[in-house]
Every structure is written in structure tokens, then in C-alpha cells.
Design a protein around this motif. Structure first.
Motif, PDB file in Angstrom:
ATOM      1  N   GLY A 295      15.608  -3.031  -1.725  1.00  0.00           N
ATOM      2  CA  GLY A 295      16.249  -1.951  -0.984  1.00  0.00           C
ATOM      3  C   GLY A 295      15.343  -0.830  -0.545  1.00  0.00           C
ATOM      4  O   GLY A 295      15.726   0.347  -0.638  1.00  0.00           O
ATOM      5  N   PRO A 296      14.148  -1.127  -0.021  1.00  0.00           N
ATOM      6  CA  PRO A 296      13.287  -0.033   0.443  1.00  0.00           C
ATOM      7  C   PRO A 296      13.904   0.677   1.647  1.00  0.00           C
ATOM      8  O   PRO A 296      14.650   0.082   2.417  1.00  0.00           O
ATOM      9  N   ASP A 297      13.595   1.941   1.773  1.00  0.00           N
ATOM     10  CA  ASP A 297      14.070   2.718   2.917  1.00  0.00           C
ATOM     11  C   ASP A 297      13.529   2.107   4.204  1.00  0.00           C
ATOM     12  O   ASP A 297      12.370   1.693   4.266  1.00  0.00           O
ATOM     13  N   GLU A 298      14.368   2.058   5.223  1.00  0.00           N
ATOM     14  CA  GLU A 298      13.943   1.443   6.484  1.00  0.00           C
ATOM     15  C   GLU A 298      12.770   2.186   7.125  1.00  0.00           C
ATOM     16  O   GLU A 298      11.995   1.595   7.877  1.00  0.00           O
ATOM     17  N   SER A 299      12.629   3.459   6.809  1.00  0.00           N
ATOM     18  CA  SER A 299      11.500   4.205   7.369  1.00  0.00           C
ATOM     19  C   SER A 299      10.181   3.687   6.793  1.00  0.00           C
ATOM     20  O   SER A 299       9.157   3.657   7.500  1.00  0.00           O
TER      21      SER A 299
ATOM     22  N   ARG B 267      20.077  -9.456  -1.202  1.00  0.00           N
ATOM     23  CA  ARG B 267      21.136  -9.537  -2.212  1.00  0.00           C
ATOM     24  C   ARG B 267      22.166  -8.476  -1.871  1.00  0.00           C
ATOM     25  O   ARG B 267      21.881  -7.285  -1.948  1.00  0.00           O
ATOM     26  N   GLY B 268      23.354  -8.931  -1.479  1.00  0.00           N
ATOM     27  CA  GLY B 268      24.334  -7.991  -0.979  1.00  0.00           C
ATOM     28  C   GLY B 268      23.796  -7.373   0.304  1.00  0.00           C
ATOM     29  O   GLY B 268      23.412  -8.064   1.226  1.00  0.00           O
ATOM     30  N   ALA B 269      23.761  -6.061   0.344  1.00  0.00           N
ATOM     31  CA  ALA B 269      23.241  -5.381   1.529  1.00  0.00           C
ATOM     32  C   ALA B 269      21.791  -4.960   1.348  1.00  0.00           C
ATOM     33  O   ALA B 269      21.221  -4.304   2.218  1.00  0.00           O
ATOM     34  N   LEU B 270      21.179  -5.332   0.207  1.00  0.00           N
ATOM     35  CA  LEU B 270      19.832  -4.861  -0.096  1.00  0.00           C
ATOM     36  C   LEU B 270      18.786  -5.908   0.282  1.00  0.00           C
ATOM     37  O   LEU B 270      18.865  -7.057  -0.145  1.00  0.00           O
ATOM     38  N   MET B 271      17.824  -5.491   1.084  1.00  0.00           N
ATOM     39  CA  MET B 271      16.702  -6.374   1.378  1.00  0.00           C
ATOM     40  C   MET B 271      15.737  -6.384   0.193  1.00  0.00           C
ATOM     41  O   MET B 271      15.577  -5.378  -0.496  1.00  0.00           O
ATOM     42  N   ARG B 272      15.093  -7.525  -0.015  1.00  0.00           N
ATOM     43  CA  ARG B 272      14.139  -7.677  -1.123  1.00  0.00           C
ATOM     44  C   ARG B 272      12.825  -8.203  -0.562  1.00  0.00           C
ATOM     45  O   ARG B 272      12.801  -9.125   0.260  1.00  0.00           O
TER      46      ARG B 272
ATOM     47  N   ARG C 269       0.837  -1.200   0.000  1.00  0.00           N
ATOM     48  CA  ARG C 269       0.000   0.000   0.000  1.00  0.00           C
ATOM     49  C   ARG C 269       0.880   1.261   0.000  1.00  0.00           C
ATOM     50  O   ARG C 269       0.578   2.236  -0.701  1.00  0.00           O
ATOM     51  N   LEU C 270       1.982   1.222   0.756  1.00  0.00           N
ATOM     52  CA  LEU C 270       2.859   2.385   0.867  1.00  0.00           C
ATOM     53  C   LEU C 270       3.721   2.598  -0.376  1.00  0.00           C
ATOM     54  O   LEU C 270       4.013   3.740  -0.742  1.00  0.00           O
ATOM     55  N   THR C 271       4.135   1.518  -1.017  1.00  0.00           N
ATOM     56  CA  THR C 271       5.122   1.633  -2.100  1.00  0.00           C
ATOM     57  C   THR C 271       4.560   1.386  -3.494  1.00  0.00           C
ATOM     58  O   THR C 271       5.117   1.867  -4.479  1.00  0.00           O
ATOM     59  N   ARG C 272       3.477   0.619  -3.579  1.00  0.00           N
ATOM     60  CA  ARG C 272       2.914   0.264  -4.888  1.00  0.00           C
ATOM     61  C   ARG C 272       1.465   0.721  -5.032  1.00  0.00           C
ATOM     62  O   ARG C 272       0.793   0.359  -5.996  1.00  0.00           O
ATOM     63  N   HIS C 273       0.988   1.447  -4.060  1.00  0.00           N
ATOM     64  CA  HIS C 273      -0.386   1.953  -4.084  1.00  0.00           C
ATOM     65  C   HIS C 273      -1.406   0.815  -4.193  1.00  0.00           C
ATOM     66  O   HIS C 273      -2.413   0.942  -4.910  1.00  0.00           O
TER      67      HIS C 273
ATOM     68  N   PHE D 250       9.453   0.412   8.574  1.00  0.00           N
ATOM     69  CA  PHE D 250       8.953   0.688   9.923  1.00  0.00           C
ATOM     70  C   PHE D 250       7.503   1.158   9.873  1.00  0.00           C
ATOM     71  O   PHE D 250       6.675   0.745  10.696  1.00  0.00           O
ATOM     72  N   ALA D 251       7.180   2.003   8.903  1.00  0.00           N
ATOM     73  CA  ALA D 251       5.802   2.491   8.773  1.00  0.00           C
ATOM     74  C   ALA D 251       4.845   1.359   8.487  1.00  0.00           C
ATOM     75  O   ALA D 251       3.732   1.300   9.057  1.00  0.00           O
ATOM     76  N   ALA D 252       5.244   0.432   7.617  1.00  0.00           N
ATOM     77  CA  ALA D 252       4.387  -0.719   7.324  1.00  0.00           C
ATOM     78  C   ALA D 252       4.217  -1.588   8.553  1.00  0.00           C
ATOM     79  O   ALA D 252       3.118  -2.092   8.833  1.00  0.00           O
ATOM     80  N   TYR D 253       5.304  -1.755   9.320  1.00  0.00           N
ATOM     81  CA  TYR D 253       5.233  -2.581  10.526  1.00  0.00           C
ATOM     82  C   TYR D 253       4.292  -1.963  11.559  1.00  0.00           C
ATOM     83  O   TYR D 253       3.580  -2.676  12.273  1.00  0.00           O
ATOM     84  N   GLN D 254       4.307  -0.643  11.654  1.00  0.00           N
ATOM     85  CA  GLN D 254       3.438   0.022  12.616  1.00  0.00           C
ATOM     86  C   GLN D 254       1.971  -0.301  12.354  1.00  0.00           C
ATOM     87  O   GLN D 254       1.136  -0.313  13.279  1.00  0.00           O
TER      88      GLN D 254
END
Length: 361
Positions: free
Chosen positions: A346-350, A326-331, A281-285, A353-357
Motif C-alpha cells: 500500500g505505498p502512497d501513489e505519489s 490484496r484487497g485495494a492495496l498494491m504490493r 531507494r525511496l522507501t527502504r533507503h 509516481f516518483a519512482a516511475y519518473q
């Protein structure tokens, strides 16, 4: 068997073709699926299936030398010490490349059996006989085998196609309902990423959808297996398309690790899918209605959709170590809409965190 559905899995990336058989009374036909040169068979089974394993041993004993290996229940089976116990049996009884292993149990047992088969003499045949919903629709199909380490789930493993998978629905008739519901999370996952008909079946009548004796249950299970068979056939070693099967699994595996594998896989993946929906919802609408459909369906199956707010940092650390990074990037696998999965790298950790909230309790 006249009432058996045969779902082919087409080989790619060096994987051989094999078939998944879905029906009732299939265990009486196991010998037909063993190779022509097999002389010895090791049945790897969970403790609760000792009597069933002994019956299978007696059934096969006139044609093969059959040994039994009882392994711990659930994720306790997926340890290197347990794999070494199985290797010891194989070594002491002179198993050759012509011999075979049978995995009889839930997803953890078939994961272990497949891994032992993949690693003994660099690969011997395995026939998988899953006895849980999770095993039938997910773990036993696809050829991903593995064990856990202290650092995470399935970090050590191999791609190894089974010779055949026999999904005998009679084995589910006596399972506790909470066990069926936990495994059903993977069925629903198939609905969210590729087979919306599964979601329609659940929404029409959750009770019938999860009753192993009904046509609705069988239809949903066959749709889920066929979806995985298609994906695996196109991308056996997870170079692209197969990654969609990880929907809900990045956070789900972190929760399993946090709970020291005492949670059922499906319960953790249910929360993971809810998180993935919120992230979508936050990243792909992803439409609000699709997110709420996740929650409504998972609630109707008595599966959890939230996790404690204070656990986020430890979950994040585990996700960063996950094999899907992959490397340091979360997928993460996310959805543009129901049935339209895509990869978020590689989504921003913020954002995480918002999705987790949104799922935090």
C-alpha cells in the motif's frame, strides 16, 4: 546422464516432491520420468518446435499412444480458447487420470501445458521440457500455471507441481541471442533477490555469462533454479516467502499488458526491476550504488531500463488489478539491499509516481 545436475524441489502445502534436471542430451531420457501407469501422452508444443515434437513422439511411440497439440507462439498460447482446444483433444481421445502431458516450449507453452494438466479431470501428470532460458529458470519450475485474460496476465490459473522438469541446455544453442538475453532477466532477478554470485558472474564477463556453452552460463542458471526450488519448497502456494519471486513483476506485468503481450517477458521485467530498485531507494533507503548496479547490469545485457513517461496512469490502473494486490492495496517486492528482499504494501501513489519518473523516458 553423468553430467546432469539434479535439483530437488521439496513438497509443502500438499505439493509432491519432484526434481529439476539440468544438463545436455536430456530429451532422450523423457520416458523415465513418466509415471508407470501412463498409456497416453499429449505433447503440447509451440509451432517452431514441430519437428522436435515429432522426434519426441517417435521416440515414445513404442511405449505410449502419443498425440501432438501445436499451440500459438508466446503469450498467444495462454488463452482460454487454446486451453479448450487441448481439453478437446484430451476428451476425444479418452485421456484418464493415469495419462500425462508434456510441455515442450518456452514459458508460455509450459504455463499452458501445466494449466491444462491441472484442470483435466482435476489434475493429471505433466513433465515440463522448457526450451528457453525463461522457461528453465522460471516458468517451468515452481508449479504456478495459468492463462491470461483481457484484464491481465495470469489471472486464471492453478498451483500444480510437475512430475519432473528437464532443462536440456542443448536446446538453447540455436536460440537467437536476443531471446537468451530476454530470458536472462529472470536469472538476474535471482541475483538481485538472493544469489549475488549471479551478478558477479555477469559483471565479470556478460558475453560468457550469457553463452549457453560456457560453465559460467550453466552456473548462473543452476543458481537461479536452485533459488527458486528452495523458495517454492518452503511456500508452494505463495502465502509468504514465495512472493519475493515477484520482484520487478508488478510493473513488468502491467507493461506486458500495455504492449498487448507483444514484448518479451524479460524485457518488461527488466524495466520492472529498475522501477522496483528506484522504489526501494525511496522507501527502504536502498543505497545508490545498488540502484546503479541494477542499471549497469541490465544495460550490459541489452535489456531496457526505461518506459515512456505518458503511460503512467494506464500502468497504475493495471497494477491495481494485478493478482499481487490484496484487497485495494498494491504490493511490491523491494530491497533493503542486494539479496535482502521485503514486501512493501500500500505505498502512497505519489511515491510510485516518483519512482516511475526515475525510469521514464
Amino acid at each position: 546422464m553423468s553430467d546432469t545436475t539434479v535439483i530437488p524441489v521439496r513438497g509443502t502445502d500438499g505439493m509432491r516432491d519432484y526434481e529439476v534436471h539440468v544438463g545436455r542430451g536430456l530429451l532422450g531420457d523423457v520416458a523415465r520420468h513418466l509415471g508407470p501407469r501412463v498409456a497416453k501422452v499429449l505433447i503440447v508444443h509451440a509451432p517452431a518446435l514441430g519437428a522436435r515434437a515429432e522426434l519426441l513422439r517417435e521416440q515414445l511411440a513404442d511405449r505410449y499412444e502419443v498425440l501432438l497439440a501445436e499451440v500459438p507462439d508466446a503469450e498467444g498460447a495462454k488463452r482460454v480458447e487454446v486451453a479448450a482446444f487441448c481439453w478437446q483433444i484430451l476428451g476425444q481421445t479418452d485421456f484418464t487420470r493415469s495419462d500425462a502431458i508434456i510441455g515442450l516450449g518456452g514459458g508460455a507453452t509450459t504455463d499452458l501445458a501445466g494449466f491444462v494438466a491441472a484442470t483435466w479431470l482435476r489434475g493429471i501428470d505433466v513433465v515440463q521440457l522448457p526450451t528457453t532460458v525463461l522457461g528453465m529458470v522460471d516458468a517451468a519450475v515452481g508449479g504456478k500455471t495459468g492463462i491470461n485474460t483481457a484484464e491481465g496476465k495470469n489471472l486464471v490459473g492453478a498451483f500444480w507441481a510437475p512430475r519432473a522438469v528437464l532443462c536440456d541446455l542443448e536446446l538453447l544453442d540455436t536460440l537467437p541471442r536476443n531471446e537468451i538475453l530476454a530470458g536472462y532477466a529472470e536469472v538476474v532477478k535471482a541475483g538481485f533477490i538472493a544469489e549475488p554470485e549471479i551478478l558477479d558472474i555477469v559483471e565479470a564477463d556478460p558475453q560468457r555469462a550469457t553463452d549457453p556453452g560456457t560453465p559460467e552460463f550453466r552456473r548462473a542458471v543452476e543458481l537461479a533454479i536452485a533459488m527458486k526450488a528452495r523458495v517454492v519448497g518452503e511456500d508452494f502456494t505463495e502465502q509468504g516467502l514465495r512472493e519475493i519471486l515477484n520482484y520487478g513483476h508488478t510493473l513488468g506485468h502491467a507493461i506486458e499488458h500495455a504492449e498487448r503481450y507483444r514484448w518479451r517477458h524479460g524485457a518488461a521485467i527488466a524495466i520492472g526491476m529498475m522501477f522496483a530498485a528506484e522504489l526501494s531507494r525511496l522507501t527502504r533507503h536502498l543505497p545508490d550504488a545498488a540502484v546503479e548496479r541494477h542499471r549497469r547490469i541490465l544495460d550490459s545485457l541489452d535489456l531496457p531500463t526505461s518506459y515512456p513517461a505518458g503511460r503512467w496512469q494506464s500502468l497504475l490502473a493495471t497494477m491495481k488489478r494485478d493478482k499481487k494486490a490484496r484487497g485495494a492495496l498494491m504490493r511490491f517486492i523491494v530491497l533493503d539491499d542486494i539479496g535482502r528482499p521485503t514486501t512493501l504494501q500500500g505505498p502512497d501513489e505519489s511515491l510510485l509516481f516518483a519512482a516511475y519518473q526515475e525510469i521514464a523516458s
